[in-house]
Scaffold this motif. Structure first.
Motif, PDB file in Angstrom:
ATOM      1  N   MET A  84       0.825  -1.207   0.000  1.00 57.08           N
ATOM      2  CA  MET A  84       0.000   0.000   0.000  1.00 57.08           C
ATOM      3  C   MET A  84       0.861   1.259   0.000  1.00 57.08           C
ATOM      4  O   MET A  84       1.960   1.272   0.549  1.00 57.08           O
ATOM      5  CB  MET A  84      -0.922   0.019   1.219  1.00 57.08           C
ATOM      6  N   LEU A  85       0.318   2.315  -0.614  1.00 49.75           N
ATOM      7  CA  LEU A  85       0.974   3.616  -0.640  1.00 49.75           C
ATOM      8  C   LEU A  85      -0.039   4.679  -0.243  1.00 49.75           C
ATOM      9  O   LEU A  85      -1.210   4.609  -0.635  1.00 49.75           O
ATOM     10  CB  LEU A  85       1.491   3.927  -2.047  1.00 49.75           C
ATOM     11  N   LEU A  86       0.393   5.655   0.524  1.00 54.14           N
ATOM     12  CA  LEU A  86      -0.429   6.815   0.849  1.00 54.14           C
ATOM     13  C   LEU A  86       0.160   7.979   0.076  1.00 54.14           C
ATOM     14  O   LEU A  86       1.348   8.286   0.202  1.00 54.14           O
ATOM     15  CB  LEU A  86      -0.414   7.098   2.354  1.00 54.14           C
ATOM     16  N   LEU A  87      -0.659   8.620  -0.753  1.00 59.77           N
ATOM     17  CA  LEU A  87      -0.187   9.672  -1.650  1.00 59.77           C
ATOM     18  C   LEU A  87      -0.800  11.012  -1.297  1.00 59.77           C
ATOM     19  O   LEU A  87      -1.926  11.090  -0.823  1.00 59.77           O
ATOM     20  CB  LEU A  87      -0.567   9.329  -3.101  1.00 59.77           C
ATOM     21  N   GLU A  88      -0.038  12.068  -1.610  1.00 58.69           N
ATOM     22  CA  GLU A  88      -0.502  13.436  -1.389  1.00 58.69           C
ATOM     23  C   GLU A  88      -0.104  14.252  -2.614  1.00 58.69           C
ATOM     24  O   GLU A  88       0.953  14.028  -3.197  1.00 58.69           O
ATOM     25  CB  GLU A  88       0.184  13.984  -0.135  1.00 58.69           C
ATOM     26  N   GLU A  89      -0.942  15.219  -2.973  1.00 61.76           N
ATOM     27  CA  GLU A  89      -0.603  16.086  -4.097  1.00 61.76           C
ATOM     28  C   GLU A  89       0.580  16.959  -3.725  1.00 61.76           C
ATOM     29  O   GLU A  89       0.700  17.406  -2.597  1.00 61.76           O
ATOM     30  CB  GLU A  89      -1.794  16.963  -4.471  1.00 61.76           C
ATOM     31  N   SER A  90       1.463  17.198  -4.689  1.00 61.09           N
ATOM     32  CA  SER A  90       2.629  18.029  -4.421  1.00 61.09           C
ATOM     33  C   SER A  90       2.587  19.331  -5.213  1.00 61.09           C
ATOM     34  O   SER A  90       3.609  19.864  -5.586  1.00 61.09           O
ATOM     35  CB  SER A  90       3.908  17.250  -4.727  1.00 61.09           C
ATOM     36  N   GLY A  91       1.407  19.836  -5.498  1.00 62.34           N
ATOM     37  CA  GLY A  91       1.278  21.120  -6.173  1.00 62.34           C
ATOM     38  C   GLY A  91       0.686  21.029  -7.570  1.00 62.34           C
ATOM     39  O   GLY A  91      -0.082  21.877  -7.969  1.00 62.34           O
ATOM     40  N   LYS A  92       1.049  19.997  -8.332  1.00 59.66           N
ATOM     41  CA  LYS A  92       0.505  19.845  -9.678  1.00 59.66           C
ATOM     42  C   LYS A  92      -0.908  19.272  -9.611  1.00 59.66           C
ATOM     43  O   LYS A  92      -1.287  18.638  -8.651  1.00 59.66           O
ATOM     44  CB  LYS A  92       1.370  18.894 -10.503  1.00 59.66           C
ATOM     45  N   ILE A  93      -1.657  19.483 -10.676  1.00 57.12           N
ATOM     46  CA  ILE A  93      -2.997  18.889 -10.752  1.00 57.12           C
ATOM     47  C   ILE A  93      -2.832  17.418 -11.122  1.00 57.12           C
ATOM     48  O   ILE A  93      -2.110  17.077 -12.054  1.00 57.12           O
ATOM     49  CB  ILE A  93      -3.863  19.613 -11.804  1.00 57.12           C
ATOM     50  N   SER A  94      -3.475  16.557 -10.370  1.00 56.21           N
ATOM     51  CA  SER A  94      -3.380  15.123 -10.644  1.00 56.21           C
ATOM     52  C   SER A  94      -4.771  14.553 -10.852  1.00 56.21           C
ATOM     53  O   SER A  94      -5.763  15.165 -10.528  1.00 56.21           O
ATOM     54  CB  SER A  94      -2.693  14.417  -9.484  1.00 56.21           C
ATOM     55  N   SER A  95      -4.808  13.355 -11.374  1.00 56.28           N
ATOM     56  CA  SER A  95      -6.083  12.700 -11.616  1.00 56.28           C
ATOM     57  C   SER A  95      -6.035  11.268 -11.109  1.00 56.28           C
ATOM     58  O   SER A  95      -5.222  10.473 -11.568  1.00 56.28           O
ATOM     59  CB  SER A  95      -6.398  12.712 -13.110  1.00 56.28           C
ATOM     60  N   ALA A  96      -6.907  10.974 -10.158  1.00 57.82           N
ATOM     61  CA  ALA A  96      -6.992   9.610  -9.639  1.00 57.82           C
ATOM     62  C   ALA A  96      -7.445   8.656 -10.741  1.00 57.82           C
ATOM     63  O   ALA A  96      -6.999   7.510 -10.798  1.00 57.82           O
ATOM     64  CB  ALA A  96      -7.945   9.552  -8.454  1.00 57.82           C
ATOM     65  N   GLU A  97      -8.312   9.131 -11.630  1.00 55.26           N
ATOM     66  CA  GLU A  97      -8.808   8.271 -12.713  1.00 55.26           C
ATOM     67  C   GLU A  97      -7.680   7.860 -13.646  1.00 55.26           C
ATOM     68  O   GLU A  97      -7.613   6.711 -14.067  1.00 55.26           O
ATOM     69  CB  GLU A  97      -9.923   8.971 -13.496  1.00 55.26           C
TER      70      GLU A  97
END
Length: 96
Positions: free
Chosen positions: A45-58
């Motif tokens: 498992m990984l826990l992720l956080e946005e680092s400023g850029k726009i991301s998409s879970a899809e």
């Protein structure tokens, strides 16, 4: 009551659902392409956080088909301690 992020950018939980050892390096490469940062990790498992850029879970879901991607949810637990309302009013589990 459940809350998603309380005004903070949402964090994502990514879990390997395939067989065998999780391909963490491949997953981390795809994650980095989307501007996400790994905050914590275990073997599957990984826990992720946005680092400023726009991301998409899809787009992450389609790039990592053997991984499940979901938003982190926080739950507020009720206070299990009964409270006395006052003389003659009985005991209640609700806050006064």
């Amino acid at each position: 009551m459940a809350s998603h992020s309380d005004g903070k950018p949402p964090r994502l939980i990514v879990r390997y659902r395939g067989k065998g050892v999780a391909p963490l390096q491949e997953a981390q490469a795809e994650i980095a392409k989307r501007g996400l940062q790994v905050v914590d990790r275990s073997s599957r498992m990984l826990l992720l956080e946005e680092s400023g850029k726009i991301s998409s879970a899809e787009s992450l879901k389609s790039a990592l088909p053997e991984w499940s991607v979901s938003e982190e949810i926080h739950y507020t637990l009720p206070d299990p301690t009964p409270r006395v309302k006052g003389p003659g009013k009985g005991i209640s589990r609700d806050n006064p």
